[in-house]
Design an enzyme around this catalytic site. Structure first.
Site, mmCIF file in Angstrom:
data_model
loop_
_atom_site.group_PDB
_atom_site.id
_atom_site.type_symbol
_atom_site.label_atom_id
_atom_site.label_comp_id
_atom_site.label_asym_id
_atom_site.label_seq_id
_atom_site.Cartn_x
_atom_site.Cartn_y
_atom_site.Cartn_z
ATOM 1 N N LEU A 91 0.806 -1.221 0.000
ATOM 2 C CA LEU A 91 0.000 0.000 0.000
ATOM 3 C C LEU A 91 0.839 1.271 0.000
ATOM 4 C CD1 LEU A 91 -2.730 -1.076 2.584
ATOM 5 C CD2 LEU A 91 -2.997 -0.886 0.115
ATOM 6 N N ARG A 92 2.165 1.123 -0.126
ATOM 7 C CA ARG A 92 2.993 2.327 -0.092
ATOM 8 C C ARG A 92 2.669 3.255 -1.260
ATOM 9 N NH1 ARG A 92 7.889 0.276 0.966
ATOM 10 N NH2 ARG A 92 7.655 0.707 3.173
ATOM 11 N N ALA A 93 2.357 2.689 -2.419
ATOM 12 C CA ALA A 93 2.022 3.519 -3.576
ATOM 13 C C ALA A 93 0.743 4.322 -3.317
ATOM 14 C CB ALA A 93 1.857 2.643 -4.817
#
Length: 571
Positions: free
Chosen positions: A247-249
């Site tokens: 979920l970093r993007a």
């Protein structure tokens, strides 16, 4: 005498890169910028020029801009404890390193893809926690270390480790060419700066001040910028379509879009903000290619070429001259992986060789020394630990005991696979079988916690299928996406692999690389004049009534082991 840096506002063009850098100043939580591009494309100039635009800290000083040299030691990066104070006064005095100096500002790494794995590991630890901890023999010190990471790299000089790549919030790829007008303007600007640096900087002082004021205004309004509900749904859908992991993007995209809205003076994220930062967020995280709309073929008279033959009169059958690899360009055809007989890699020679008395040389030459020539495992792991030695002997001389640094847990190993995906491998499902063998190798490397890198060569191009990283559990999905067709650019693949091996081993002298060249040998190209591929195995997939024996010839030219892979029928 302080170094005079080229002003940020004086750089010609580069509007996208400028904006990406400024967004990170507005919101450092975006996570920094990776700038990828060829030499001489103003990557370093713009990155260093950002220092003059950083905001002031609480003490009134400008936020730090710290450069991490490639050859820096671990102590220089993390900091060190004062030995004399520890021994004489039993007091732990910490000498801050680059991580402490960069806290609250920017840590800049030029040629970040050439950074040693030891320093990369340290950076990853600190980037994840925001805290740097230095421990030596029961004495420890910790301090906060939060910073934006800016890196520049030339992709021709090697890949960046995936773990560090994902830590960069945004990634921009610089174009390889620019217009004539921009080239002229750039040279004129540089000439004016070199003639009178102080005067040149003074000429741009007003523009620099205006830019700093706009950045500060955006920083002040950032917290008030809101995002409608559709923004979250849009980000989630687009990230899912791009096949990004984790979920970093999603988080980075949201932060970057908010910073972009603050930059333009808005109080709500809109579609323009989303579209502006999307390519920078997904460029280095995308695993699914961008869908392309179907194009309407141009109207042209029907071809007189007989069915089954490509233009030019060459047959596409496996018995034609295409067997020598001269298939030309053709649309790639899919061929899924087949379950294959497991590879018995132990029959090839063990990867973890015993410690040699002389440095291991894997053959071939690199600029600056022998390919693979490096320190033995003993010399890598038996270095004295002077800090622990002084503590153990309580500062007395002569020393009664000598302490050594903790031994490493084995020699790092990379499996480099060159997979022939040319048109001739489509016959008798040879490509599908070869993909099965690559997947078996991947699973073995995964169990051994080793690394993998896979390149396909076909259609007259060398295509990266898996960048160097810790081997995944399986490569089935990735391999099935790799189509086959066209000619056999074997020389190009071998040359590119040799270059990569040189780069990796210059950076990591103890690295062991095993190369697997998997091909049916349908080429007349010679590779005898190219650098050897080190510990190499040529795996022959040829399966026809008349054997051409080209794979064996290639193995001899490369000084490699030769292995005939069993066919599906004989497996």
């Amino acid at each position: 005498m302080p170094v005079v840096e080229f002003p940020f506002t004086a750089v010609v063009g580069q509007s996208s890169l400028k904006k990406a850098l400024l967004l990170n100043v507005i919101n450092p939580r975006i996570g920094g910028v990776l700038i990828s591009g060829p030499r001489g494309s103003a990557k370093s100039t713009l990155a260093r020029a950002l220092a003059a635009l950083l905001p002031e800290s609480e003490s009134g000083d400008r936020s730090p801009f710290v450069t991490l040299p490639l050859g820096a030691s671990e102590d220089r990066l993390t900091g060190s404890l004062d030995l004399q104070k520890v021994l004489a006064e039993r007091e732990a005095t910490f000498h801050e390193g680059l991580l402490a100096k960069a806290h609250g500002g920017v840590l800049y790494v030029d040629e970040v893809n050439l950074l040693s794995d030891t320093l990369v590991d340290l950076l990853l630890d600190v980037a994840a926690s925001g805290i740097n901890i230095v421990e030596r023999d029961g004495i420890s010190h910790s301090h906060p270390a939060r910073f934006s990471l800016i890196g520049t790299m030339n992709p021709d000089e090697g890949e960046l480790r995936p773990q560090l790549l994902d830590r960069f919030g945004l990634c921009l790829e610089q174009p390889a060419s620019i217009s004539i007008e921009e080239r002229i303007a750039i040279v004129q600007q540089r000439d004016a700066f070199d003639r009178a640096p102080a005067g040149f900087v003074a000429d741009y002082a007003a523009e620099q001040l205006a830019l700093r004021e706009r950045i500060e205004q955006a920083r002040q309004t950032l917290a008030a910028v809101t995002a409608p509900e559709w923004v979250y749904a849009h980000i989630a859908r687009r990230c899912e379509e791009a096949g990004v992991e984790g979920l970093r993007a999603d988080v980075t995209w949201h932060r970057a879009a908010q910073a972009h809205a603050a930059w333009r003076g808005g109080d709500t994220v809109n579609q323009d903000d989303m579209d502006a930062v999307e390519p920078w967020v997904l460029a280095h995280r995308r695993t699914q290619s961008e869908p392309t709309p179907p194009s309407t073929p141009p109207s042209s008279p029907p071809s007189s070429t007989p069915p089954g033959k490509p233009a030019g009169g060459k047959s596409s059958a496996s018995g034609s001259s295409g067997e020598q690899g001269q298939w030309g360009a053709m649309p790639p055809m899919s061929q899924n992986m087949l379950d294959s007989q497991p590879l018995n890699l132990s029959a090839l020679t063990p990867i973890n060789r015993p410690v040699a008395k002389q440095p291991l040389s894997l053959g071939g030459t690199c600029k600056g020394g022998e390919l693979g020539q490096g320190r033995t495992r003993a010399s890598l792991n038996s270095r004295p630990d002077w800090f622990a030695t002084l503590i153990a002997n309580r500062g007395q001389w002569p020393w009664r005991q000598l302490r050594y640094k903790k031994a490493r847990t084995g020699q790092p190993v990379v499996h480099l696979v060159l997979l022939d995906t040319s048109g001739s491998t489509l016959a008798k499902r040879l490509l599908g079988q070869a993909k099965g063998w690559v997947d078996h190798l991947t699973r073995q490397a995964y169990n051994a916690r080793e690394q993998m890198a896979v390149f396909g060569f076909g259609n007259d191009a060398v295509t990266p299928l898996l960048a160097r990283q810790r081997a995944p559990k399986s490569l089935k999905t990735t391999l099935n996406r790799a189509g086959g067709g066209g000619g056999t650019p074997l020389r190009k693949a071998v040359a590119q692999a040799g270059k990569l091996i040189c780069q990796w081993q210059r950076r990591e002298p103890g690295l062991h690389i095993r190369t697997y060249l998997i091909t049916d040998g349908r080429t007349r190209e010679s590779v005898s004049d190219l650098p050897k591929l080190g510990d190499c195995v040529v795996m022959n997939t040829e399966h026809s009534f008349v054997k051409r024996g080209q794979a064996a010839r290639l193995a001899k030219q490369l000084g490699a082991l030769y292995w005939t892979l069993p066919t599906q029928e004989s497996a």
